[in-house]
Scaffold this motif. Structure first.
Motif, short mmCIF file in Angstrom:
data_model
loop_
_atom_site.label_atom_id
_atom_site.label_comp_id
_atom_site.label_asym_id
_atom_site.label_seq_id
_atom_site.Cartn_x
_atom_site.Cartn_y
_atom_site.Cartn_z
N CYS A 29 1.15 -1.27 -0.25
CA CYS A 29 -0.14 -0.16 0.49
C CYS A 29 0.98 1.08 0.19
CB CYS A 29 -0.78 0.37 1.09
SG CYS A 29 -2.23 -0.96 1.27
N GLY A 30 0.60 1.71 -1.23
CA GLY A 30 1.11 3.41 -0.72
C GLY A 30 0.55 4.14 -0.24
N PRO A 31 1.25 5.83 -0.67
CA PRO A 31 0.45 6.66 0.01
C PRO A 31 -0.29 7.38 -0.31
CG PRO A 31 3.11 7.77 -1.07
CD PRO A 31 2.24 6.11 -1.82
N THR A 32 -1.21 7.96 0.16
CA THR A 32 -2.49 8.84 0.47
C THR A 32 -1.34 10.27 -0.10
OG1 THR A 32 -3.55 7.92 1.95
CG2 THR A 32 -4.11 9.99 1.06
N HIS A 38 5.68 11.35 6.00
CA HIS A 38 6.40 11.22 7.00
C HIS A 38 7.79 10.65 7.21
CE1 HIS A 38 3.51 8.71 9.24
NE2 HIS A 38 3.02 9.97 9.46
N GLY A 40 7.81 8.18 9.49
CA GLY A 40 6.82 6.74 10.17
C GLY A 40 6.82 5.85 8.85
N ASN A 41 5.81 7.27 7.85
CA ASN A 41 5.97 6.18 6.32
C ASN A 41 6.33 6.14 5.55
OD1 ASN A 41 4.10 9.39 5.85
ND2 ASN A 41 2.89 6.75 6.45
N ARG A 43 9.45 4.66 7.42
CA ARG A 43 10.09 3.46 7.93
C ARG A 43 8.76 1.74 7.39
NH1 ARG A 43 9.07 -0.42 13.57
NH2 ARG A 43 11.08 -0.84 13.37
N PHE A 45 8.24 1.85 4.15
CA PHE A 45 8.41 2.11 2.86
C PHE A 45 10.29 1.46 2.34
CE2 PHE A 45 5.44 6.17 2.19
CZ PHE A 45 4.17 5.01 1.57
N TRP A 217 -11.64 4.09 -0.09
CA TRP A 217 -10.33 3.66 -0.10
C TRP A 217 -9.71 1.23 -0.58
CZ3 TRP A 217 -7.24 3.38 4.55
CH2 TRP A 217 -5.74 3.47 4.33
N GLY A 239 1.56 -1.26 6.92
CA GLY A 239 2.03 -0.38 7.95
C GLY A 239 1.02 -1.16 9.31
N LEU A 242 -2.85 -0.44 9.29
CA LEU A 242 -4.13 -0.58 7.53
C LEU A 242 -5.01 -2.58 7.58
CD1 LEU A 242 -2.11 0.37 4.58
CD2 LEU A 242 -3.05 1.60 5.74
N LYS A 270 5.46 -2.04 11.97
CA LYS A 270 5.11 -1.86 13.45
C LYS A 270 5.11 0.23 12.94
CE LYS A 270 6.08 -1.90 18.34
NZ LYS A 270 4.41 -2.37 18.84
N HIS A 271 4.20 0.96 13.34
CA HIS A 271 4.95 2.39 14.03
C HIS A 271 5.13 3.00 15.01
CE1 HIS A 271 0.65 4.38 12.68
NE2 HIS A 271 1.47 3.22 11.40
N MET A 279 4.30 9.71 16.80
CA MET A 279 4.08 10.94 15.64
C MET A 279 3.02 11.90 15.92
SD MET A 279 6.60 10.66 12.34
CE MET A 279 6.28 8.46 12.94
P1 AMP Z 1 -0.88 6.44 4.36
O1 AMP Z 1 -0.05 7.71 3.67
O2 AMP Z 1 -1.05 7.18 5.55
O3 AMP Z 1 -1.65 4.99 3.44
O4 AMP Z 1 0.33 5.49 4.54
C1 AMP Z 1 1.59 5.13 3.73
C2 AMP Z 1 1.98 3.77 5.00
O5 AMP Z 1 2.42 4.50 5.98
C3 AMP Z 1 1.31 2.56 5.06
O6 AMP Z 1 1.63 1.52 4.69
C4 AMP Z 1 0.85 2.90 6.60
O7 AMP Z 1 0.76 2.05 7.60
C5 AMP Z 1 2.32 3.19 7.30
N1 AMP Z 1 2.81 4.43 8.16
C6 AMP Z 1 2.01 5.36 8.58
N2 AMP Z 1 2.44 6.30 9.65
C7 AMP Z 1 3.19 5.03 10.47
C8 AMP Z 1 4.50 5.00 10.74
N3 AMP Z 1 4.54 5.87 12.77
N4 AMP Z 1 5.02 4.40 11.32
C9 AMP Z 1 5.55 3.11 10.13
N5 AMP Z 1 4.32 2.98 9.02
C10 AMP Z 1 3.75 4.25 8.96
#
Ligand code: AMP
Ligand code: ZN
Length: 483
Positions: A29-32, A38, A40-41, A43, A45, A217, A239, A242, A270-271, A279
Protein backbone atom coordinates in the motif's frame (compact mmCIF):
# COMPACT_ATOMS: atom_id res chain seq x y z
CA UNK A 1 18.22 -21.53 3.09
CA UNK A 2 14.56 -20.68 3.33
CA UNK A 3 12.98 -17.38 4.10
CA UNK A 4 10.49 -17.26 6.94
CA UNK A 5 8.03 -14.40 7.29
CA UNK A 6 5.64 -13.50 10.06
CA UNK A 7 2.20 -13.72 8.47
CA UNK A 8 -0.51 -11.64 10.13
CA UNK A 9 -3.08 -13.97 8.58
CA UNK A 10 -1.80 -17.05 10.44
CA UNK A 11 -0.13 -15.17 13.34
CA UNK A 12 2.94 -17.33 12.84
CA UNK A 13 6.37 -17.39 11.30
CA UNK A 14 5.65 -19.15 8.00
CA UNK A 15 8.09 -20.60 5.54
CA UNK A 16 7.83 -18.55 2.35
CA UNK A 17 6.60 -20.63 -0.57
CA UNK A 18 5.74 -18.64 -3.69
CA UNK A 19 2.78 -19.57 -5.85
CA UNK A 20 5.00 -19.90 -8.92
CA UNK A 21 8.44 -21.40 -8.48
CA UNK A 22 11.12 -18.73 -8.50
CA UNK A 23 8.69 -15.82 -8.89
CA UNK A 24 7.12 -13.48 -6.37
CA UNK A 25 4.36 -10.90 -6.67
CA UNK A 26 4.21 -8.23 -3.96
CA UNK A 27 1.67 -5.46 -3.43
CA UNK A 28 2.51 -2.65 -1.01
CA UNK A 29 0.00 0.00 0.00
CA UNK A 30 1.51 3.29 -1.10
CA UNK A 31 1.02 6.78 0.22
CA UNK A 32 -2.09 8.93 0.13
CA UNK A 33 -0.62 11.89 -1.71
CA UNK A 34 -2.26 14.86 0.00
CA UNK A 35 0.81 15.86 1.97
CA UNK A 36 4.41 14.65 1.86
CA UNK A 37 4.94 11.37 3.71
CA UNK A 38 6.69 11.56 7.09
CA UNK A 39 9.52 9.41 8.42
CA UNK A 40 6.99 6.97 9.89
CA UNK A 41 5.68 6.27 6.39
CA UNK A 42 9.28 5.84 5.31
CA UNK A 43 9.85 3.16 7.93
CA UNK A 44 7.24 1.21 6.02
CA UNK A 45 8.52 2.17 2.56
CA UNK A 46 12.08 1.25 3.50
CA UNK A 47 10.86 -2.08 4.81
CA UNK A 48 9.24 -2.61 1.40
CA UNK A 49 12.55 -1.76 -0.24
CA UNK A 50 14.40 -4.24 1.97
CA UNK A 51 11.85 -6.94 1.14
CA UNK A 52 12.14 -6.11 -2.58
CA UNK A 53 15.94 -6.21 -2.53
CA UNK A 54 16.13 -9.31 -0.37
CA UNK A 55 13.73 -11.34 -2.51
CA UNK A 56 15.91 -10.50 -5.50
CA UNK A 57 19.03 -11.25 -3.44
CA UNK A 58 17.59 -14.73 -2.88
CA UNK A 59 17.22 -15.14 -6.63
CA UNK A 60 13.49 -14.61 -7.09
CA UNK A 61 12.11 -12.79 -10.10
CA UNK A 62 10.05 -10.16 -8.32
CA UNK A 63 7.12 -8.09 -9.49
CA UNK A 64 6.83 -5.35 -6.92
CA UNK A 65 3.78 -3.10 -7.03
CA UNK A 66 3.22 0.01 -4.96
CA UNK A 67 0.19 2.14 -5.63
CA UNK A 68 -0.36 5.83 -5.22
CA UNK A 69 -3.65 6.72 -3.56
CA UNK A 70 -4.44 9.86 -5.54
CA UNK A 71 -8.18 10.02 -4.90
CA UNK A 72 -9.42 9.71 -1.34
CA UNK A 73 -11.48 11.75 1.10
CA UNK A 74 -8.52 13.63 2.61
CA UNK A 75 -7.33 14.63 -0.87
CA UNK A 76 -10.79 15.78 -1.87
CA UNK A 77 -11.17 17.77 1.37
CA UNK A 78 -7.82 19.46 0.68
CA UNK A 79 -8.82 20.22 -2.94
CA UNK A 80 -12.22 21.55 -1.85
CA UNK A 81 -10.68 23.77 0.82
CA UNK A 82 -8.30 25.30 -1.73
CA UNK A 83 -10.77 25.26 -4.63
CA UNK A 84 -8.49 23.01 -6.67
CA UNK A 85 -8.75 19.90 -8.81
CA UNK A 86 -7.51 16.80 -6.96
CA UNK A 87 -4.68 16.54 -9.53
CA UNK A 88 -3.40 19.95 -8.44
CA UNK A 89 -3.16 18.65 -4.87
CA UNK A 90 -1.59 15.30 -5.73
CA UNK A 91 0.90 16.29 -8.49
CA UNK A 92 3.32 18.29 -6.30
CA UNK A 93 3.06 15.82 -3.41
CA UNK A 94 3.72 12.91 -5.78
CA UNK A 95 6.75 14.68 -7.23
CA UNK A 96 8.11 15.34 -3.72
CA UNK A 97 7.48 11.72 -2.72
CA UNK A 98 9.30 10.44 -5.80
CA UNK A 99 12.23 12.72 -4.98
CA UNK A 100 12.30 11.26 -1.43
CA UNK A 101 12.37 7.73 -2.87
CA UNK A 102 15.43 8.66 -4.93
CA UNK A 103 17.05 10.44 -1.98
CA UNK A 104 16.80 7.31 0.15
CA UNK A 105 17.88 5.11 -2.78
CA UNK A 106 14.65 3.12 -2.63
CA UNK A 107 14.69 0.85 -5.65
CA UNK A 108 12.04 1.75 -8.24
CA UNK A 109 9.08 -0.61 -8.11
CA UNK A 110 8.00 -2.47 -11.23
CA UNK A 111 4.49 -1.06 -11.36
CA UNK A 112 3.33 2.14 -9.72
CA UNK A 113 -0.43 2.32 -10.36
CA UNK A 114 -2.33 5.51 -9.58
CA UNK A 115 -5.87 5.03 -8.37
CA UNK A 116 -7.31 7.62 -10.80
CA UNK A 117 -5.94 5.61 -13.74
CA UNK A 118 -7.72 2.41 -12.68
CA UNK A 119 -11.26 3.61 -12.04
CA UNK A 120 -12.66 1.18 -14.66
CA UNK A 121 -11.22 -1.81 -12.78
CA UNK A 122 -12.76 -0.51 -9.54
CA UNK A 123 -16.16 0.02 -11.13
CA UNK A 124 -16.10 -3.47 -12.59
CA UNK A 125 -15.09 -5.01 -9.25
CA UNK A 126 -17.96 -3.22 -7.49
CA UNK A 127 -20.24 -4.40 -10.31
CA UNK A 128 -19.20 -8.03 -9.72
CA UNK A 129 -19.95 -7.70 -5.99
CA UNK A 130 -23.37 -6.20 -6.72
CA UNK A 131 -24.10 -9.04 -9.12
CA UNK A 132 -23.10 -11.86 -6.82
CA UNK A 133 -24.92 -10.52 -3.79
CA UNK A 134 -21.99 -9.33 -1.67
CA UNK A 135 -22.93 -5.67 -2.12
CA UNK A 136 -26.01 -3.46 -2.19
CA UNK A 137 -26.66 0.09 -3.30
CA UNK A 138 -28.40 2.84 -1.32
CA UNK A 139 -28.75 6.36 -2.68
CA UNK A 140 -25.91 5.92 -5.16
CA UNK A 141 -23.49 4.57 -2.52
CA UNK A 142 -22.57 0.89 -2.70
CA UNK A 143 -21.88 -1.03 0.52
CA UNK A 144 -20.26 -4.37 1.08
CA UNK A 145 -22.65 -6.67 2.93
CA UNK A 146 -20.48 -8.07 5.68
CA UNK A 147 -23.11 -10.61 6.70
CA UNK A 148 -22.65 -12.24 3.27
CA UNK A 149 -18.98 -12.99 4.01
CA UNK A 150 -18.60 -15.20 7.10
CA UNK A 151 -14.79 -15.07 6.99
CA UNK A 152 -14.89 -11.33 7.66
CA UNK A 153 -12.56 -10.49 10.55
CA UNK A 154 -10.14 -13.37 9.94
CA UNK A 155 -7.09 -11.14 9.34
CA UNK A 156 -7.71 -8.71 12.21
CA UNK A 157 -9.13 -11.47 14.43
CA UNK A 158 -12.30 -9.47 14.95
CA UNK A 159 -15.64 -11.21 15.41
CA UNK A 160 -18.41 -9.92 13.16
CA UNK A 161 -20.32 -8.51 16.13
CA UNK A 162 -17.26 -6.51 17.17
CA UNK A 163 -16.79 -4.81 13.84
CA UNK A 164 -18.69 -1.74 14.96
CA UNK A 165 -16.47 -1.42 18.04
CA UNK A 166 -13.36 -2.08 15.93
CA UNK A 167 -14.42 0.55 13.43
CA UNK A 168 -15.02 3.00 16.25
CA UNK A 169 -11.55 2.35 17.66
CA UNK A 170 -9.90 2.72 14.28
CA UNK A 171 -11.85 5.94 13.62
CA UNK A 172 -10.74 7.40 16.95
CA UNK A 173 -7.16 6.52 16.08
CA UNK A 174 -7.63 8.51 12.88
CA UNK A 175 -7.60 5.40 10.72
CA UNK A 176 -10.91 5.63 8.94
CA UNK A 177 -13.52 8.12 7.90
CA UNK A 178 -16.82 8.21 9.66
CA UNK A 179 -18.74 8.20 6.38
CA UNK A 180 -17.12 4.96 5.33
CA UNK A 181 -19.56 2.96 7.41
CA UNK A 182 -23.22 2.89 6.71
CA UNK A 183 -25.27 4.96 9.08
CA UNK A 184 -27.67 2.85 11.08
CA UNK A 185 -25.81 -0.40 10.51
CA UNK A 186 -22.17 0.57 11.06
CA UNK A 187 -21.09 -2.92 10.08
CA UNK A 188 -21.12 -2.42 6.36
CA UNK A 189 -18.48 -0.37 4.65
CA UNK A 190 -18.62 1.66 1.45
CA UNK A 191 -17.17 0.29 -1.76
CA UNK A 192 -18.25 3.25 -3.82
CA UNK A 193 -19.47 6.62 -2.59
CA UNK A 194 -22.16 8.74 -4.26
CA UNK A 195 -20.81 12.03 -5.62
CA UNK A 196 -21.17 15.20 -3.56
CA UNK A 197 -20.78 18.73 -4.92
CA UNK A 198 -17.26 18.95 -3.51
CA UNK A 199 -16.28 15.79 -5.38
CA UNK A 200 -17.56 17.15 -8.69
CA UNK A 201 -15.80 20.47 -8.21
CA UNK A 202 -12.56 18.67 -7.36
CA UNK A 203 -12.85 16.41 -10.42
CA UNK A 204 -13.37 13.33 -8.25
CA UNK A 205 -16.62 11.98 -9.67
CA UNK A 206 -16.90 9.23 -12.29
CA UNK A 207 -19.98 7.78 -14.02
CA UNK A 208 -21.14 4.25 -13.17
CA UNK A 209 -24.30 2.23 -13.87
CA UNK A 210 -25.51 3.13 -10.34
CA UNK A 211 -24.73 6.85 -10.63
CA UNK A 212 -21.84 9.24 -10.39
CA UNK A 213 -19.37 8.81 -7.57
CA UNK A 214 -15.89 8.00 -6.31
CA UNK A 215 -14.18 4.82 -5.14
CA UNK A 216 -13.73 3.95 -1.48
CA UNK A 217 -10.10 3.65 -0.45
CA UNK A 218 -10.24 -0.12 0.13
CA UNK A 219 -11.61 -0.99 -3.30
CA UNK A 220 -8.76 0.95 -4.90
CA UNK A 221 -6.14 -1.45 -3.54
CA UNK A 222 -8.20 -4.57 -4.30
CA UNK A 223 -8.68 -3.50 -7.91
CA UNK A 224 -5.11 -2.33 -8.55
CA UNK A 225 -3.42 -5.31 -6.93
CA UNK A 226 -5.53 -7.90 -8.75
CA UNK A 227 -5.26 -6.05 -12.05
CA UNK A 228 -1.46 -6.21 -11.96
CA UNK A 229 -0.75 -9.41 -10.00
CA UNK A 230 -3.82 -11.55 -10.66
CA UNK A 231 -6.60 -12.70 -8.34
CA UNK A 232 -4.23 -14.55 -6.04
CA UNK A 233 -0.73 -13.31 -5.32
CA UNK A 234 2.07 -13.88 -2.82
CA UNK A 235 2.69 -10.97 -0.48
CA UNK A 236 0.74 -7.91 0.65
CA UNK A 237 2.36 -5.31 2.92
CA UNK A 238 1.52 -2.15 4.83
CA UNK A 239 1.87 -0.42 8.17
CA UNK A 240 0.22 -2.05 11.19
CA UNK A 241 -2.60 0.52 11.15
CA UNK A 242 -3.81 -0.94 7.86
CA UNK A 243 -4.71 -4.40 9.21
CA UNK A 244 -8.14 -3.15 10.12
CA UNK A 245 -10.20 -2.09 8.36
CA UNK A 246 -8.20 -1.48 5.14
CA UNK A 247 -6.72 -4.94 4.63
CA UNK A 248 -9.64 -6.79 6.17
CA UNK A 249 -11.89 -5.01 3.69
CA UNK A 250 -9.54 -5.67 0.77
CA UNK A 251 -9.78 -9.39 1.53
CA UNK A 252 -13.58 -9.31 1.77
CA UNK A 253 -13.97 -7.42 -1.50
CA UNK A 254 -11.42 -9.43 -3.45
CA UNK A 255 -12.35 -12.88 -2.22
CA UNK A 256 -16.05 -11.96 -2.32
CA UNK A 257 -15.68 -11.09 -6.01
CA UNK A 258 -13.41 -13.94 -7.15
CA UNK A 259 -14.09 -16.79 -4.72
CA UNK A 260 -10.28 -17.26 -4.68
CA UNK A 261 -7.79 -16.59 -1.91
CA UNK A 262 -6.39 -13.06 -2.23
CA UNK A 263 -2.84 -12.64 -0.79
CA UNK A 264 -1.02 -15.54 0.87
CA UNK A 265 1.29 -13.58 3.18
CA UNK A 266 0.35 -10.38 4.99
CA UNK A 267 3.28 -8.40 6.42
CA UNK A 268 2.76 -5.40 8.69
CA UNK A 269 5.30 -2.85 9.88
CA UNK A 270 5.17 -1.55 13.42
CA UNK A 271 4.68 2.19 13.74
CA UNK A 272 7.71 4.37 14.22
CA UNK A 273 8.04 6.40 17.41
CA UNK A 274 9.86 9.72 17.51
CA UNK A 275 11.71 10.61 20.69
CA UNK A 276 9.73 7.86 22.38
CA UNK A 277 6.36 9.28 21.38
CA UNK A 278 3.72 8.73 18.73
CA UNK A 279 4.19 11.02 15.80
CA UNK A 280 1.74 13.84 15.48
CA UNK A 281 1.38 17.18 13.78
CA UNK A 282 0.74 18.96 17.07
CA UNK A 283 4.01 17.68 18.53
CA UNK A 284 5.76 18.68 15.29
CA UNK A 285 7.70 15.45 15.37
CA UNK A 286 6.29 14.15 12.08
CA UNK A 287 9.42 15.07 10.12
CA UNK A 288 9.55 14.79 6.38
CA UNK A 289 12.70 13.70 4.58
CA UNK A 290 13.08 17.23 3.19
CA UNK A 291 13.02 18.67 6.72
CA UNK A 292 15.74 16.27 7.87
CA UNK A 293 17.91 17.23 4.91
CA UNK A 294 17.39 20.91 5.69
CA UNK A 295 18.63 20.21 9.21
CA UNK A 296 21.81 18.86 7.62
CA UNK A 297 21.20 15.12 8.11
CA UNK A 298 22.38 12.63 5.56
CA UNK A 299 19.95 10.37 3.71
CA UNK A 300 22.20 7.36 4.37
CA UNK A 301 21.88 7.88 8.14
CA UNK A 302 18.09 8.12 7.86
CA UNK A 303 18.01 4.95 5.77
CA UNK A 304 20.32 3.14 8.19
CA UNK A 305 18.39 4.17 11.29
CA UNK A 306 14.98 3.26 9.85
CA UNK A 307 16.28 -0.17 8.80
CA UNK A 308 18.24 -0.86 11.96
CA UNK A 309 15.38 -2.43 13.94
CA UNK A 310 13.50 -5.52 12.84
CA UNK A 311 10.28 -4.27 11.20
CA UNK A 312 7.93 -5.72 13.83
CA UNK A 313 9.94 -4.37 16.76
CA UNK A 314 9.66 -0.98 18.33
CA UNK A 315 11.87 1.64 16.72
CA UNK A 316 12.43 5.05 18.17
CA UNK A 317 13.68 7.79 15.87
CA UNK A 318 15.93 10.37 17.53
CA UNK A 319 18.69 12.74 16.49
CA UNK A 320 21.08 10.79 18.72
CA UNK A 321 20.09 7.69 16.78
CA UNK A 322 20.90 9.49 13.51
CA UNK A 323 24.33 10.37 14.90
CA UNK A 324 24.97 6.76 15.86
CA UNK A 325 23.86 5.64 12.39
CA UNK A 326 26.33 8.09 10.88
CA UNK A 327 29.15 6.63 12.99
CA UNK A 328 28.29 3.08 11.92
CA UNK A 329 28.26 4.10 8.28
CA UNK A 330 31.62 5.81 8.66
CA UNK A 331 33.03 2.53 9.99
CA UNK A 332 31.82 0.76 6.87
CA UNK A 333 33.27 3.48 4.62
CA UNK A 334 36.61 3.38 6.44
CA UNK A 335 36.72 -0.38 6.16
CA UNK A 336 35.97 -0.27 2.46
CA UNK A 337 38.72 2.33 1.92
CA UNK A 338 41.15 0.26 3.95
CA UNK A 339 40.48 -2.78 1.80
CA UNK A 340 41.01 -0.72 -1.34
CA UNK A 341 44.32 0.66 -0.03
CA UNK A 342 45.66 -2.58 1.50
CA UNK A 343 49.07 -3.60 0.14
CA UNK A 344 48.96 -6.77 -1.95
CA UNK A 345 51.55 -9.33 -3.01
CA UNK A 346 51.13 -12.28 -5.32
CA UNK A 347 52.89 -14.80 -3.05
CA UNK A 348 51.32 -13.52 0.18
CA UNK A 349 50.68 -16.13 2.89
CA UNK A 350 47.18 -17.52 3.32
CA UNK A 351 44.80 -15.00 4.86
CA UNK A 352 41.74 -15.53 7.05
CA UNK A 353 39.76 -12.92 5.07
CA UNK A 354 37.98 -15.28 2.62
CA UNK A 355 36.85 -17.54 5.46
CA UNK A 356 35.60 -14.56 7.49
CA UNK A 357 33.78 -13.20 4.45
CA UNK A 358 32.02 -16.49 3.75
CA UNK A 359 30.99 -16.88 7.37
CA UNK A 360 29.61 -13.34 7.47
CA UNK A 361 27.45 -13.93 4.40
CA UNK A 362 26.09 -17.18 5.85
CA UNK A 363 25.17 -15.45 9.11
CA UNK A 364 23.84 -12.44 7.25
CA UNK A 365 21.51 -14.57 5.14
CA UNK A 366 20.34 -16.60 8.14
CA UNK A 367 19.45 -13.34 9.90
CA UNK A 368 17.43 -11.93 7.01
CA UNK A 369 15.82 -15.31 6.40
CA UNK A 370 14.52 -15.03 9.94
CA UNK A 371 11.72 -12.57 9.17
CA UNK A 372 14.17 -9.93 7.91
CA UNK A 373 16.01 -9.57 11.16
CA UNK A 374 18.13 -6.54 10.22
CA UNK A 375 19.82 -6.03 13.63
CA UNK A 376 21.16 -9.58 13.49
CA UNK A 377 22.27 -9.05 9.88
CA UNK A 378 24.07 -5.83 10.85
CA UNK A 379 25.69 -7.59 13.81
CA UNK A 380 27.11 -10.21 11.42
CA UNK A 381 28.38 -7.47 9.15
CA UNK A 382 30.07 -5.45 11.91
CA UNK A 383 31.53 -8.55 13.45
CA UNK A 384 33.14 -9.21 10.08
CA UNK A 385 34.45 -5.63 9.88
CA UNK A 386 36.02 -6.00 13.33
CA UNK A 387 37.66 -9.34 12.56
CA UNK A 388 38.83 -8.27 9.12
CA UNK A 389 40.25 -5.04 10.54
CA UNK A 390 42.23 -7.13 13.03
CA UNK A 391 43.57 -9.09 10.09
CA UNK A 392 44.55 -5.88 8.28
CA UNK A 393 46.17 -4.54 11.48
CA UNK A 394 48.83 -7.22 11.07
CA UNK A 395 50.21 -5.10 8.23
CA UNK A 396 51.11 -8.15 6.16
CA UNK A 397 50.67 -7.89 2.41
CA UNK A 398 47.66 -9.91 1.28
CA UNK A 399 46.92 -11.60 -1.97
CA UNK A 400 44.48 -9.90 -4.33
CA UNK A 401 42.02 -12.79 -4.05
CA UNK A 402 41.66 -12.44 -0.29
CA UNK A 403 41.03 -8.72 -0.56
CA UNK A 404 38.59 -9.35 -3.41
CA UNK A 405 36.64 -11.87 -1.31
CA UNK A 406 36.26 -9.34 1.52
CA UNK A 407 35.26 -6.53 -0.83
CA UNK A 408 32.68 -8.57 -2.67
CA UNK A 409 31.16 -9.92 0.57
CA UNK A 410 30.76 -6.33 1.77
CA UNK A 411 29.16 -5.39 -1.53
CA UNK A 412 26.89 -8.43 -1.49
CA UNK A 413 25.60 -7.62 2.00
CA UNK A 414 24.99 -4.03 0.95
CA UNK A 415 23.04 -5.14 -2.11
CA UNK A 416 20.33 -6.12 0.38
CA UNK A 417 20.69 -3.16 2.75
CA UNK A 418 21.62 -0.33 0.40
CA UNK A 419 23.22 1.75 3.15
CA UNK A 420 26.88 1.74 2.16
CA UNK A 421 26.17 2.58 -1.50
CA UNK A 422 24.25 5.67 -0.40
CA UNK A 423 26.93 6.73 2.11
CA UNK A 424 29.58 6.27 -0.57
CA UNK A 425 27.71 8.53 -2.99
CA UNK A 426 27.36 11.17 -0.30
CA UNK A 427 30.99 11.09 0.68
CA UNK A 428 31.96 11.28 -3.01
CA UNK A 429 29.74 14.36 -3.36
CA UNK A 430 31.40 15.94 -0.31
CA UNK A 431 34.82 15.15 -1.79
CA UNK A 432 33.81 16.67 -5.11
CA UNK A 433 32.55 19.81 -3.43
CA UNK A 434 35.68 20.12 -1.35
CA UNK A 435 37.82 19.47 -4.41
CA UNK A 436 36.24 22.26 -6.42
CA UNK A 437 36.60 24.66 -3.48
CA UNK A 438 40.32 23.80 -3.27
CA UNK A 439 40.75 24.32 -7.04
CA UNK A 440 39.12 27.72 -6.74
CA UNK A 441 41.44 28.76 -3.93
CA UNK A 442 44.48 27.57 -5.86
CA UNK A 443 43.42 29.67 -8.83
CA UNK A 444 42.92 32.70 -6.54
CA UNK A 445 46.43 32.14 -5.18
CA UNK A 446 47.86 31.92 -8.67
CA UNK A 447 46.22 35.23 -9.64
CA UNK A 448 47.48 36.85 -6.41
CA UNK A 449 51.02 35.72 -7.19
CA UNK A 450 50.70 36.88 -10.78
CA UNK A 451 49.87 40.37 -9.52
CA UNK A 452 52.71 40.07 -6.98
CA UNK A 453 50.28 40.19 -4.02
CA UNK A 454 52.30 37.70 -1.97
CA UNK A 455 50.51 38.49 1.29
CA UNK A 456 47.19 37.25 -0.17
CA UNK A 457 48.89 34.27 -1.78
CA UNK A 458 50.41 33.26 1.57
CA UNK A 459 47.09 33.76 3.35
CA UNK A 460 45.41 31.41 0.89
CA UNK A 461 48.14 28.84 1.38
CA UNK A 462 47.59 29.02 5.19
CA UNK A 463 43.83 28.77 4.77
CA UNK A 464 44.25 25.62 2.68
CA UNK A 465 46.74 24.21 5.17
CA UNK A 466 44.22 24.69 7.96
CA UNK A 467 41.72 22.60 5.98
CA UNK A 468 44.31 19.85 5.64
CA UNK A 469 45.41 20.66 2.09
CA UNK A 470 49.08 20.48 1.18
CA UNK A 471 50.22 22.33 -1.95
CA UNK A 472 53.12 21.22 -4.09
CA UNK A 473 54.60 23.44 -6.77
CA UNK A 474 55.50 21.25 -9.72
CA UNK A 475 56.79 22.12 -13.21
CA UNK A 476 53.25 21.41 -14.50
CA UNK A 477 51.59 23.76 -12.01
CA UNK A 478 50.34 23.43 -8.47
CA UNK A 479 49.23 20.00 -7.25
CA UNK A 480 47.32 19.41 -4.04
CA UNK A 481 46.74 16.53 -1.70
CA UNK A 482 45.23 16.01 1.72
CA UNK A 483 47.98 16.22 4.30
P1 AMP B 1 -0.74 6.65 4.31
O1 AMP B 1 -0.18 7.64 3.34
O2 AMP B 1 -1.25 7.29 5.57
O3 AMP B 1 -1.75 5.74 3.68
O4 AMP B 1 0.48 5.73 4.79
C1 AMP B 1 1.40 5.10 3.93
C2 AMP B 1 2.01 3.91 4.62
O5 AMP B 1 2.75 4.32 5.81
C3 AMP B 1 0.99 2.89 5.14
O6 AMP B 1 1.49 1.58 4.91
C4 AMP B 1 0.90 3.19 6.63
O7 AMP B 1 0.48 2.07 7.34
C5 AMP B 1 2.34 3.54 6.94
N1 AMP B 1 2.51 4.35 8.17
C6 AMP B 1 1.77 5.39 8.60
N2 AMP B 1 2.24 5.89 9.78
C7 AMP B 1 3.33 5.14 10.11
C8 AMP B 1 4.28 5.13 11.20
N3 AMP B 1 4.22 6.01 12.20
N4 AMP B 1 5.26 4.18 11.19
C9 AMP B 1 5.35 3.28 10.18
N5 AMP B 1 4.50 3.24 9.13
C10 AMP B 1 3.50 4.15 9.08
ZN1 ZN C 1 -3.97 -0.24 0.36
Amino acid sequence: MTLRLYNTLTRSLDEFRPIREGRVGVYACGPTVYRPPHIGNFRTFLFNDLLHRYLEWKGYAVTFVMNLTDVEDKIIAEAAARDLHIGDVTAPVTAAFEADLRTLDIRPVDVHPRATEHIDAMVSLVGRLLENGHAYEKGGTVYFDISSFPQYGRLARIEAQDVRAGAGLAARAGGIDADEYEKGDARDFALWKAARDDDRRAGAAWPTPWGEGRPGWHIECSAMSMQVLGETFDIHTGGEDLVFPHHEDEIAQSEGATGQPFAHYWLHVKHLLVDGEKMSKSKRNDYTIAQLLELGHQPSAVRYLLLSAQYRKELNFSFDGLGAARTSLQRLLDFERRLADAPTRADAPLSALPRLATRMLTEFEAALDDDLNTPAALAALFNFVREANAELDRDQPLDQGAIGAARSALQRADDALGVLALARMESQAVDDEFGSWVEQRIEARRLARESRDFATADRIRDELKQRGVVLEDTPRGVRWRRG
